[in-house]
Design a protein around this motif. Structure first.
Motif, PDB file in Angstrom:
ATOM      1  N   PHE A 150       0.185  -0.775  13.009  1.00  0.00           N
ATOM      2  CA  PHE A 150       1.243  -0.015  12.358  1.00  0.00           C
ATOM      3  C   PHE A 150       1.271   1.374  12.982  1.00  0.00           C
ATOM      4  CE2 PHE A 150      -0.293  -3.216   9.514  1.00  0.00           C
ATOM      5  CZ  PHE A 150       0.825  -3.701   8.865  1.00  0.00           C
ATOM      6  N   ALA A 151       2.383   1.716  13.633  1.00  0.00           N
ATOM      7  CA  ALA A 151       2.494   2.991  14.336  1.00  0.00           C
ATOM      8  C   ALA A 151       3.527   3.872  13.655  1.00  0.00           C
ATOM      9  CB  ALA A 151       2.870   2.765  15.793  1.00  0.00           C
ATOM     10  N   ALA A 152       3.112   5.105  13.357  1.00  0.00           N
ATOM     11  CA  ALA A 152       4.003   6.126  12.789  1.00  0.00           C
ATOM     12  C   ALA A 152       3.345   7.478  12.983  1.00  0.00           C
ATOM     13  CB  ALA A 152       4.264   5.871  11.304  1.00  0.00           C
ATOM     14  N   GLU A 153       4.127   8.509  13.069  1.00  0.00           N
ATOM     15  CA  GLU A 153       3.629   9.884  13.203  1.00  0.00           C
ATOM     16  C   GLU A 153       2.768  10.064  14.456  1.00  0.00           C
ATOM     17  OE1 GLU A 153       1.702  11.281   9.583  1.00  0.00           O
ATOM     18  OE2 GLU A 153       2.844   9.834   8.398  1.00  0.00           O
ATOM     19  N   GLY A 154       3.001   9.247  15.469  1.00  0.00           N
ATOM     20  CA  GLY A 154       2.196   9.335  16.680  1.00  0.00           C
ATOM     21  C   GLY A 154       0.811   8.745  16.528  1.00  0.00           C
ATOM     22  N   LEU A 155       0.581   7.988  15.454  1.00  0.00           N
ATOM     23  CA  LEU A 155      -0.714   7.385  15.167  1.00  0.00           C
ATOM     24  C   LEU A 155      -0.553   5.879  15.014  1.00  0.00           C
ATOM     25  CD1 LEU A 155      -1.753   9.960  12.434  1.00  0.00           C
ATOM     26  CD2 LEU A 155      -2.825   9.763  14.694  1.00  0.00           C
ATOM     27  N   THR A 156      -1.615   5.138  15.328  1.00  0.00           N
ATOM     28  CA  THR A 156      -1.582   3.688  15.199  1.00  0.00           C
ATOM     29  C   THR A 156      -2.819   3.200  14.459  1.00  0.00           C
ATOM     30  OG1 THR A 156      -0.344   3.443  17.262  1.00  0.00           O
ATOM     31  CG2 THR A 156      -1.462   1.487  16.424  1.00  0.00           C
ATOM     32  N   PHE A 162      -5.202  -2.617   1.644  1.00  0.00           N
ATOM     33  CA  PHE A 162      -4.964  -1.194   1.891  1.00  0.00           C
ATOM     34  C   PHE A 162      -3.496  -0.867   1.672  1.00  0.00           C
ATOM     35  CE2 PHE A 162      -8.764  -2.094   4.261  1.00  0.00           C
ATOM     36  CZ  PHE A 162      -9.506  -0.919   4.259  1.00  0.00           C
ATOM     37  N   VAL A 163      -3.247   0.409   1.425  1.00  0.00           N
ATOM     38  CA  VAL A 163      -1.888   0.946   1.458  1.00  0.00           C
ATOM     39  C   VAL A 163      -1.834   1.957   2.593  1.00  0.00           C
ATOM     40  CG1 VAL A 163      -0.137   2.301   0.277  1.00  0.00           C
ATOM     41  CG2 VAL A 163      -1.448   0.596  -0.996  1.00  0.00           C
ATOM     42  N   LEU A 164      -0.893   1.775   3.508  1.00  0.00           N
ATOM     43  CA  LEU A 164      -0.594   2.779   4.523  1.00  0.00           C
ATOM     44  C   LEU A 164       0.667   3.506   4.085  1.00  0.00           C
ATOM     45  CD1 LEU A 164      -1.077   0.779   7.861  1.00  0.00           C
ATOM     46  CD2 LEU A 164      -2.783   2.042   6.538  1.00  0.00           C
ATOM     47  N   GLU A 165       0.603   4.836   4.094  1.00  0.00           N
ATOM     48  CA  GLU A 165       1.750   5.606   3.628  1.00  0.00           C
ATOM     49  C   GLU A 165       2.150   6.644   4.665  1.00  0.00           C
ATOM     50  OE1 GLU A 165       3.288   8.177  -0.257  1.00  0.00           O
ATOM     51  OE2 GLU A 165       1.386   7.077  -0.310  1.00  0.00           O
ATOM     52  N   SER A 166       3.440   6.667   4.966  1.00  0.00           N
ATOM     53  CA  SER A 166       3.997   7.659   5.877  1.00  0.00           C
ATOM     54  C   SER A 166       5.386   8.026   5.390  1.00  0.00           C
ATOM     55  CB  SER A 166       4.066   7.102   7.307  1.00  0.00           C
ATOM     56  OG  SER A 166       4.641   8.036   8.193  1.00  0.00           O
ATOM     57  N   GLY A 167       5.631   9.314   5.207  1.00  0.00           N
ATOM     58  CA  GLY A 167       6.946   9.772   4.765  1.00  0.00           C
ATOM     59  C   GLY A 167       7.382   9.191   3.444  1.00  0.00           C
ATOM     60  N   GLY A 168       6.430   8.914   2.563  1.00  0.00           N
ATOM     61  CA  GLY A 168       6.754   8.356   1.265  1.00  0.00           C
ATOM     62  C   GLY A 168       6.949   6.859   1.247  1.00  0.00           C
ATOM     63  N   PHE A 169       6.838   6.204   2.402  1.00  0.00           N
ATOM     64  CA  PHE A 169       6.974   4.748   2.496  1.00  0.00           C
ATOM     65  C   PHE A 169       5.588   4.128   2.386  1.00  0.00           C
ATOM     66  CE2 PHE A 169       7.359   0.618   4.444  1.00  0.00           C
ATOM     67  CZ  PHE A 169       8.653   0.202   4.175  1.00  0.00           C
ATOM     68  N   ARG A 170       5.442   3.143   1.489  1.00  0.00           N
ATOM     69  CA  ARG A 170       4.145   2.520   1.226  1.00  0.00           C
ATOM     70  C   ARG A 170       4.146   1.078   1.730  1.00  0.00           C
ATOM     71  NH1 ARG A 170       0.863   4.288  -2.873  1.00  0.00           N
ATOM     72  NH2 ARG A 170       0.731   2.193  -3.757  1.00  0.00           N
ATOM     73  N   ALA A 171       3.287   0.800   2.713  1.00  0.00           N
ATOM     74  CA  ALA A 171       3.099  -0.559   3.226  1.00  0.00           C
ATOM     75  C   ALA A 171       1.786  -1.091   2.661  1.00  0.00           C
ATOM     76  CB  ALA A 171       3.062  -0.560   4.746  1.00  0.00           C
ATOM     77  N   LEU A 172       1.855  -2.197   1.940  1.00  0.00           N
ATOM     78  CA  LEU A 172       0.689  -2.807   1.316  1.00  0.00           C
ATOM     79  C   LEU A 172       0.196  -3.958   2.184  1.00  0.00           C
ATOM     80  CD1 LEU A 172      -1.094  -2.975  -1.308  1.00  0.00           C
ATOM     81  CD2 LEU A 172       0.529  -4.710  -2.093  1.00  0.00           C
ATOM     82  N   LEU A 173      -1.107  -3.966   2.442  1.00  0.00           N
ATOM     83  CA  LEU A 173      -1.690  -4.958   3.344  1.00  0.00           C
ATOM     84  C   LEU A 173      -2.691  -5.843   2.606  1.00  0.00           C
ATOM     85  CD1 LEU A 173      -2.540  -2.524   6.297  1.00  0.00           C
ATOM     86  CD2 LEU A 173      -0.316  -3.452   5.624  1.00  0.00           C
ATOM     87  N   ASP A 174      -2.540  -7.132   2.734  1.00  0.00           N
ATOM     88  CA  ASP A 174      -3.489  -8.150   2.255  1.00  0.00           C
ATOM     89  C   ASP A 174      -3.890  -8.006   0.783  1.00  0.00           C
ATOM     90  OD1 ASP A 174      -3.371  -9.080   4.863  1.00  0.00           O
ATOM     91  OD2 ASP A 174      -5.502  -9.460   4.991  1.00  0.00           O
ATOM     92  N   PRO A 175      -2.920  -8.087  -0.139  1.00  0.00           N
ATOM     93  CA  PRO A 175      -3.272  -8.070  -1.559  1.00  0.00           C
ATOM     94  C   PRO A 175      -4.045  -9.328  -1.955  1.00  0.00           C
ATOM     95  CG  PRO A 175      -0.957  -8.644  -1.273  1.00  0.00           C
ATOM     96  CD  PRO A 175      -1.463  -8.253   0.079  1.00  0.00           C
ATOM     97  N   TYR A 176      -4.984  -9.178  -2.890  1.00  0.00           N
ATOM     98  CA  TYR A 176      -5.904 -10.268  -3.221  1.00  0.00           C
ATOM     99  C   TYR A 176      -5.860 -10.624  -4.706  1.00  0.00           C
ATOM    100  CZ  TYR A 176      -8.598  -6.258  -4.819  1.00  0.00           C
ATOM    101  OH  TYR A 176      -8.977  -5.104  -5.449  1.00  0.00           O
ATOM    102  N   ARG A 177      -6.456 -11.777  -5.003  1.00  0.00           N
ATOM    103  CA  ARG A 177      -6.797 -12.159  -6.368  1.00  0.00           C
ATOM    104  C   ARG A 177      -8.153 -12.875  -6.336  1.00  0.00           C
ATOM    105  NH1 ARG A 177      -5.829 -17.741  -6.969  1.00  0.00           N
ATOM    106  NH2 ARG A 177      -4.336 -18.608  -5.460  1.00  0.00           N
ATOM    107  N   GLU A 178      -8.796 -12.895  -7.487  1.00  0.00           N
ATOM    108  CA  GLU A 178     -10.043 -13.654  -7.686  1.00  0.00           C
ATOM    109  C   GLU A 178     -11.152 -13.235  -6.724  1.00  0.00           C
ATOM    110  OE1 GLU A 178      -9.322 -17.872  -7.842  1.00  0.00           O
ATOM    111  OE2 GLU A 178      -7.498 -17.604  -9.031  1.00  0.00           O
ATOM    112  N   VAL A 179     -11.258 -11.948  -6.480  1.00  0.00           N
ATOM    113  CA  VAL A 179     -12.391 -11.421  -5.719  1.00  0.00           C
ATOM    114  C   VAL A 179     -13.427 -10.922  -6.720  1.00  0.00           C
ATOM    115  CG1 VAL A 179     -13.181  -9.639  -4.110  1.00  0.00           C
ATOM    116  CG2 VAL A 179     -11.006 -10.809  -3.709  1.00  0.00           C
ATOM    117  N   GLN A 180     -14.632 -11.376  -6.555  1.00  0.00           N
ATOM    118  CA  GLN A 180     -15.694 -11.062  -7.502  1.00  0.00           C
ATOM    119  C   GLN A 180     -15.831  -9.554  -7.739  1.00  0.00           C
ATOM    120  OE1 GLN A 180     -19.384 -13.181  -6.734  1.00  0.00           O
ATOM    121  NE2 GLN A 180     -20.576 -11.412  -7.398  1.00  0.00           N
ATOM    122  N   GLY A 181     -15.786  -9.164  -9.012  1.00  0.00           N
ATOM    123  CA  GLY A 181     -15.989  -7.772  -9.378  1.00  0.00           C
ATOM    124  C   GLY A 181     -14.764  -6.899  -9.295  1.00  0.00           C
TER     125      GLY A 181
END
Length: 204
Positions: free
Chosen positions: A91-97, A11-30
């Motif tokens: 990940f907490a930002a904008e009053g959300l977690t 996933f990508v979490l984005e807040s205020g133009g900042f992009r946090a990328l979570l658990d990038p993968y390779r070799e997943v079928q399809g």
């Protein structure tokens, strides 16, 4: 805050133009291997389908708006003896977690739930075999109590490891009116988001 699903558990979490990328993968079928640009990358563990950072281009200069909390867990229900450790992050930002549960393989203990704290949304594995299965995921989601539950790490047609269960195995455990299928891979999380199981679609 926006939540964008790139497939599998990434996933990508984005807040205020900042992009946090979570658990990038390779070799997943399809799925093609993840290649993306981000301001920060976080991996729940170092298996190839969660810790593939080779194709990620990190940018510099932006202040990270996320307060990140880590809870140490296991990839199996035998104290890590089968598959090792797993890090649950919130990940907490904008009053959300938002919490990404990685390859959680067991129910969270009372102390782990207390350490994790309140979550508005969770990204939770539901496919079983390597992680908690559909029923285990529902039990974990109920224990955490987030209003928005986003399933990940499952099989959908030819996409995903063939040993995994389907997303329908998980969504079928909820009232039909609580399950919302999104036409895109992005959800905008707000404080007044209704209680739901949000099934995101892969980008075309």
């Amino acid at each position: 805050m926006t939540i964008t699903w790139l497939g599998h558990s990434c996933f990508v979490l984005e807040s205020g133009g900042f992009r946090a990328l979570l658990d990038p993968y390779r070799e997943v079928q399809g799925l093609p291997d993840v290649a993306a640009e981000a301001d920060a990358v976080y991996c729940s563990h170092d298996h190839f389908d969660h810790g593939c950072t080779e194709n990620i281009r990190l940018t510099e200069g932006k202040t990270n708006p996320f307060a990140v909390k880590e809870v140490q867990t296991f990839h199996d229900d035998q104290g890590g003896a089968l598959r090792g450790r797993n890090v649950v992050r919130s990940f907490a930002a904008e009053g959300l977690t938002v919490a990404h549960l990685g390859d959680l393989g067991h129910q969270l203990s009372a102390s782990q739930l207390a350490e994790l704290g309140r979550c508005d949304a969770i990204l939770i594995p539901v496919g079983g075999f390597y992680t908690i299965d559909a029923a285990g995921a529902k039990a974990a989601a109920d224990a955490i109590g987030a209003k928005v539950v986003i399933p990940m790490h499952y099989r959908k047609g030819a996409v995903g490891f063939d040993v995994l269960g389907t997303v329908e195995d998980f969504t079928g455990l909820y009232p039909e009116e609580q399950v919302k299928a999104y036409p895109s891979n992005t959800l905008t999380l707000t404080k007044d988001a209704p209680r739901q199981v949000a099934v995101l679609s892969l980008a075309k």
